[in-house]
Write a protein that holds these residues in place. Sequence first.
Motif, PDB file in Angstrom:
ATOM      1  N   SER A 163       3.765 -37.490 -32.759  1.00 40.21           N
ATOM      2  CA  SER A 163       4.918 -37.566 -33.322  1.00 40.21           C
ATOM      3  C   SER A 163       4.716 -37.249 -35.097  1.00 40.21           C
ATOM      4  N   GLY A 164       5.416 -35.811 -35.297  1.00 42.94           N
ATOM      5  CA  GLY A 164       6.082 -35.271 -36.619  1.00 42.94           C
ATOM      6  C   GLY A 164       4.556 -34.833 -36.752  1.00 42.94           C
ATOM      7  N   GLY A 165       4.042 -34.389 -36.215  1.00 44.24           N
ATOM      8  CA  GLY A 165       2.195 -33.556 -36.354  1.00 44.24           C
ATOM      9  C   GLY A 165       2.971 -32.072 -36.192  1.00 44.24           C
ATOM     10  N   SER A 166       2.547 -31.195 -36.143  1.00 43.88           N
ATOM     11  CA  SER A 166       2.531 -29.503 -36.167  1.00 43.88           C
ATOM     12  C   SER A 166       1.697 -29.123 -35.316  1.00 43.88           C
ATOM     13  N   VAL A 207       6.800 -27.572 -34.459  1.00 47.99           N
ATOM     14  CA  VAL A 207       6.481 -29.268 -34.353  1.00 47.99           C
ATOM     15  C   VAL A 207       6.303 -30.265 -33.165  1.00 47.99           C
ATOM     16  N   TYR A 208       5.295 -31.503 -33.403  1.00 50.84           N
ATOM     17  CA  TYR A 208       5.757 -32.209 -32.310  1.00 50.84           C
ATOM     18  C   TYR A 208       6.640 -32.946 -32.323  1.00 50.84           C
ATOM     19  N   HIS A 209       8.300 -33.513 -31.728  1.00 48.19           N
ATOM     20  CA  HIS A 209       9.170 -34.577 -32.399  1.00 48.19           C
ATOM     21  C   HIS A 209       8.791 -35.247 -32.288  1.00 48.19           C
ATOM     22  N   GLU A 210       8.215 -35.262 -30.833  1.00 47.60           N
ATOM     23  CA  GLU A 210       7.580 -37.295 -29.992  1.00 47.60           C
ATOM     24  C   GLU A 210       6.700 -36.888 -29.306  1.00 47.60           C
ATOM     25  N   VAL A 211       6.255 -37.391 -29.229  1.00 43.00           N
ATOM     26  CA  VAL A 211       4.404 -38.144 -28.434  1.00 43.00           C
ATOM     27  C   VAL A 211       3.892 -39.311 -27.622  1.00 43.00           C
ATOM     28  N   LYS A 212       4.990 -39.465 -26.745  1.00 43.52           N
ATOM     29  CA  LYS A 212       4.823 -40.798 -26.086  1.00 43.52           C
ATOM     30  C   LYS A 212       3.037 -40.754 -25.137  1.00 43.52           C
ATOM     31  N   ALA A 213       2.437 -41.420 -25.075  1.00 45.98           N
ATOM     32  CA  ALA A 213       1.163 -41.267 -24.885  1.00 45.98           C
ATOM     33  C   ALA A 213       1.555 -41.533 -22.951  1.00 45.98           C
ATOM     34  N   LEU A 214       1.099 -40.625 -21.983  1.00 51.66           N
ATOM     35  CA  LEU A 214       1.317 -40.347 -20.851  1.00 51.66           C
ATOM     36  C   LEU A 214       2.659 -40.369 -20.128  1.00 51.66           C
ATOM     37  N   GLU A 215       3.875 -40.179 -20.854  1.00 55.25           N
ATOM     38  CA  GLU A 215       5.170 -40.317 -20.668  1.00 55.25           C
ATOM     39  C   GLU A 215       5.426 -38.998 -21.133  1.00 55.25           C
ATOM     40  N   ARG A 216       5.754 -38.697 -22.232  1.00 54.07           N
ATOM     41  CA  ARG A 216       6.537 -37.562 -22.717  1.00 54.07           C
ATOM     42  C   ARG A 216       6.434 -36.718 -23.906  1.00 54.07           C
ATOM     43  N   VAL A 217       6.588 -35.393 -23.940  1.00 54.69           N
ATOM     44  CA  VAL A 217       6.396 -34.768 -24.829  1.00 54.69           C
ATOM     45  C   VAL A 217       7.559 -33.821 -25.565  1.00 54.69           C
ATOM     46  N   SER A 237       9.496 -26.779 -44.174  1.00 52.31           N
ATOM     47  CA  SER A 237       8.955 -26.474 -42.996  1.00 52.31           C
ATOM     48  C   SER A 237       7.248 -27.340 -42.327  1.00 52.31           C
ATOM     49  N   GLY A 238       7.668 -28.498 -40.548  1.00 48.90           N
ATOM     50  CA  GLY A 238       6.866 -29.637 -40.568  1.00 48.90           C
ATOM     51  C   GLY A 238       7.168 -30.792 -41.703  1.00 48.90           C
ATOM     52  N   GLY A 239       7.427 -31.279 -42.067  1.00 49.59           N
ATOM     53  CA  GLY A 239       8.091 -32.005 -41.978  1.00 49.59           C
ATOM     54  C   GLY A 239       8.986 -33.176 -41.102  1.00 49.59           C
ATOM     55  N   SER A 240       9.433 -34.738 -41.813  1.00 46.26           N
ATOM     56  CA  SER A 240       9.833 -35.114 -40.778  1.00 46.26           C
ATOM     57  C   SER A 240      10.855 -36.155 -41.751  1.00 46.26           C
ATOM     58  N   TRP A 241      11.883 -36.201 -41.140  1.00 46.82           N
ATOM     59  CA  TRP A 241      13.443 -36.921 -41.405  1.00 46.82           C
ATOM     60  C   TRP A 241      13.696 -37.953 -40.838  1.00 46.82           C
TER      61      TRP A 241
END
Lengths: 157, 157
Positions: free
Chosen positions: A58-61, A79-89, B58-62
């Motif tokens: 989550s938060g990665g690019s 960008v990754y808004h959310e990465v939830k292991a095994l469930e959701r990207v 770009s790439g930041g979080s909030w």
Amino acid sequence: MTEVNLLFEPGKQMVVITHIFDAPRELVWKIYTDPELFPRWWGPEIFKTTIDKMEVKSGGSWRVVQHDPEGNEFAFHGVYHEVKALERVIDTMEWEGMPGHVLLETVTFEDLDGKTKVTNISVFQSVEDRDGMVQTGMEVGVKESNKRFVKLLKELQ
Amino acid sequence: MTEVNLLFEPGKQMVVITHIFDAPRELVWKIYTDPELFPRWWGPEIFKTTIDKMEVKSGGSWRVVQHDPEGNEFAFHGVYHEVKALERVIDTMEWEGMPGHVLLETVTFEDLDGKTKVTNISVFQSVEDRDGMVQTGMEVGVKESNKRFVKLLKELQ
């Protein structure tokens, strides 16, 4: 058997892709999110894919470059808004050839009696953007990626 | 005079909001993106807004938290896909009360003979999500934020 299905309804600004893989969710998740494995299935086989950045959290690019046999490069990033292991990207994606045109991708992974269902919902900023993407031959690309994904699954199983 | 306009067509999964501010683009951009100023206009006036994180790049979080008079908290967060100074912000937003429901927001800033036009296109994962957001009283919220924004503009001009 492996199934892939694309749905793009007229006048809508999204594409829904579902895959059913005959493999456990852990393995499907790994192939989907491992930067070492990603270039081996994402995109057409005749392109060489290189990873510039792939911070799967989550938060990665991320930034991925496809190289065609003529030496042309096609770069994508987001960008990754959310990465939830095994469930959701949930992530964003932009093809650098069309700056400012971005899609939001939601990918969910579900157990299905030992198989794994992957649902990918891509929403676009407009119907025109969605239609443009579909017309670039998205369906062929998705099916080829799916085929390569399955091949890799079998190799690792 | 300041104008704000909301457009949500039936059956679509987006909302388009346009503002015309009687102020130069530099000032409008500053109020929109400065973490010190943001809490002074975003959301209803009776809520206290605090910034947990606001990396406007770009790439930041909030992450922003609204506190109502009864002590309830409403938190929102997302990532910046792109921040292009004075021109464009593309980001994601999720209300933490509904995990997994995310929208993609594209905000563009244009010069208009000394005035500034701000266009905000929000696309949702589904029509239902869009309609849900509209029904929470989005229009009232947007208009109140707009009013507070204009007040701040005048104070800083």
